[in-house]
Design an enzyme around this catalytic site. Sequence first.
Site, PDB file in Angstrom:
ATOM      1  N   ALA A   1     -13.280 -12.009   6.103  1.00  0.00           N
ATOM      2  CA  ALA A   1     -13.238 -10.592   5.726  1.00  0.00           C
ATOM      3  C   ALA A   1     -13.078 -10.511   4.213  1.00  0.00           C
ATOM      4  CB  ALA A   1     -12.078  -9.900   6.417  1.00  0.00           C
TER       5      ALA A   1
ATOM      6  N   TRP B   1       0.847  -1.200   0.000  1.00  0.00           N
ATOM      7  CA  TRP B   1       0.000   0.000   0.000  1.00  0.00           C
ATOM      8  C   TRP B   1       0.878   1.243   0.000  1.00  0.00           C
ATOM      9  CZ3 TRP B   1      -0.806  -4.339   3.005  1.00  0.00           C
ATOM     10  CH2 TRP B   1      -1.981  -5.062   2.706  1.00  0.00           C
TER      11      TRP B   1
ATOM     12  N   HIS C   1      -6.767   1.714   2.712  1.00  0.00           N
ATOM     13  CA  HIS C   1      -7.862   0.770   2.490  1.00  0.00           C
ATOM     14  C   HIS C   1      -8.889   0.936   3.613  1.00  0.00           C
ATOM     15  CE1 HIS C   1      -5.086  -2.456   4.638  1.00  0.00           C
ATOM     16  NE2 HIS C   1      -5.092  -1.309   5.240  1.00  0.00           N
TER      17      HIS C   1
ATOM     18  N   VAL D   1      -5.384 -11.951   6.725  1.00  0.00           N
ATOM     19  CA  VAL D   1      -6.227 -13.151   6.562  1.00  0.00           C
ATOM     20  C   VAL D   1      -5.363 -14.392   6.320  1.00  0.00           C
ATOM     21  CG1 VAL D   1      -8.411 -12.140   5.783  1.00  0.00           C
ATOM     22  CG2 VAL D   1      -6.549 -12.446   4.143  1.00  0.00           C
TER      23      VAL D   1
ATOM     24  N   GLN E   1     -13.702   1.883  -1.331  1.00  0.00           N
ATOM     25  CA  GLN E   1     -13.675   0.443  -1.073  1.00  0.00           C
ATOM     26  C   GLN E   1     -14.899   0.092  -0.229  1.00  0.00           C
ATOM     27  OE1 GLN E   1     -10.081  -0.984   0.839  1.00  0.00           O
ATOM     28  NE2 GLN E   1      -9.060  -1.233  -1.136  1.00  0.00           N
TER      29      GLN E   1
ATOM     30  N   ARG F   1      -4.162   6.546  -2.099  1.00  0.00           N
ATOM     31  CA  ARG F   1      -2.848   5.920  -2.278  1.00  0.00           C
ATOM     32  C   ARG F   1      -1.909   6.845  -3.016  1.00  0.00           C
ATOM     33  NH1 ARG F   1      -4.225  -0.327  -3.243  1.00  0.00           N
ATOM     34  NH2 ARG F   1      -5.508  -0.523  -1.369  1.00  0.00           N
TER      35      ARG F   1
HETATM   36  N1  DAH Z   1      -7.560  -4.171   2.089  1.00  0.00           N
HETATM   37  C1  DAH Z   1      -7.218  -4.924   0.904  1.00  0.00           C
HETATM   38  C2  DAH Z   1      -6.631  -3.978  -0.135  1.00  0.00           C
HETATM   39  O1  DAH Z   1      -6.854  -2.831  -0.080  1.00  0.00           O
HETATM   40  C3  DAH Z   1      -8.408  -5.649   0.358  1.00  0.00           C
HETATM   41  C4  DAH Z   1      -8.780  -6.810   1.225  1.00  0.00           C
HETATM   42  C5  DAH Z   1      -8.298  -8.030   0.965  1.00  0.00           C
HETATM   43  C6  DAH Z   1      -9.606  -6.631   2.309  1.00  0.00           C
HETATM   44  C7  DAH Z   1      -8.600  -9.129   1.743  1.00  0.00           C
HETATM   45  C8  DAH Z   1      -9.938  -7.712   3.124  1.00  0.00           C
HETATM   46  C9  DAH Z   1      -9.417  -8.967   2.819  1.00  0.00           C
HETATM   47  O2  DAH Z   1     -10.724  -7.617   4.186  1.00  0.00           O
HETATM   48  O3  DAH Z   1      -9.760 -10.027   3.610  1.00  0.00           O
HETATM   49  O4  DAH Z   1      -5.957  -4.421  -1.006  1.00  0.00           O
END
Ligand code: DAH
Length: 342
Positions: free
Chosen positions: A310, A164, A185, A268, A225, A211
Amino acid sequence: MKKVFRYLENRLLDEIKKIQKQSEIDLKSCDSELKIDAWRVKYLGRKSRLSLILKDIKNLDPAMRKSVGLSGNRIRNKCQIMLEKALNDLKLEENDQISIEDYTLPGRFNQVGKLHPVTQTLREIKKTFVSLGFQIAEGPEIEWDKYNFDMLNIPDNHPARDMWDTMWIDEEKNSSGNKMLLRTHTSPVQARIMENQDPPIRVIVPGKCYRYESTDSTHEWHFYQVEGLAVDRKLTFSDLKGTLYEFVKKIFGSDTKIRFRCDYFPFVEPGVDMSIYWEGKWLEILGAGMVHPKVFEKAGYKDPELTGFAFGMGPERIAMIKHNIDDIRLFYSNDLRFLGQF
Ligand code: DAH
């Protein structure tokens, strides 16, 4: 007053009265600006009879001046008001005639407001998850690195932070060891919710992210998002799959196929990405996974039977697929020719 003056006074007052009557009659037949102007010259012009009478007042016997002056000025004011009204009426009439009779004029453009296509998509996504029993939560766009990274199992100096590109607000740590940033995010809201709420949890978090990257047809420096989080005892990967499949069917149609592949996100385990089969191609639409035990640990959850899933998706990407849009930058360039299509 001498008799001769009285006679003159009466004659002047009579004349003024006649002028008034005649002016009213004349004005009735003035049906153009030109005619109204001629009327103005006749009754209000410098050489009009009324002006001459008023100009001459100073030569009258003082005893007559008041009545002639009052009467003359009253009629003059009246004519002035009549003139303005006549011009106004003419304008209104002309406008009416234009709208009724001139079919060659271009139509009048009525601007009608609409919801932005991303707002429409966000509303659809929210509605779908609410129908599946999820609540809607929000969090701050200006965030601490603690929530954006640490609590999500991305410690300081960990290479995963490079996933990120971050806009830092303050490079220095504050007294509690935190740095401020624009959230990259919506996942930090997961950490905030778990910090404040006991399971069971089923929430989605729509919101804006930022970003530090250059823009192109698939990247913007700011975008939305929608995060999802479910925590309960004995939730499984099947729950994740079932929930996301329902979501896809509602948004893209009931015969849409989905595919999961392994992917890595620090918060995760296992982590996946999900694609849909759309017009002959697999298109990735979100990241997801089972909540990492380290994330539960940091949130202070101790129940060993707790599990959770998630996911995170970009509504712009979803709108792009649905509406066949090939450049994400179109959403934020404020071009009504584009925005008006949705
Ligand atoms: N936060 C991640 C991103 O911005 C996206 C994401 C991926 C969110 C997997 C989640 C997850 O909750 O389980 O790339």
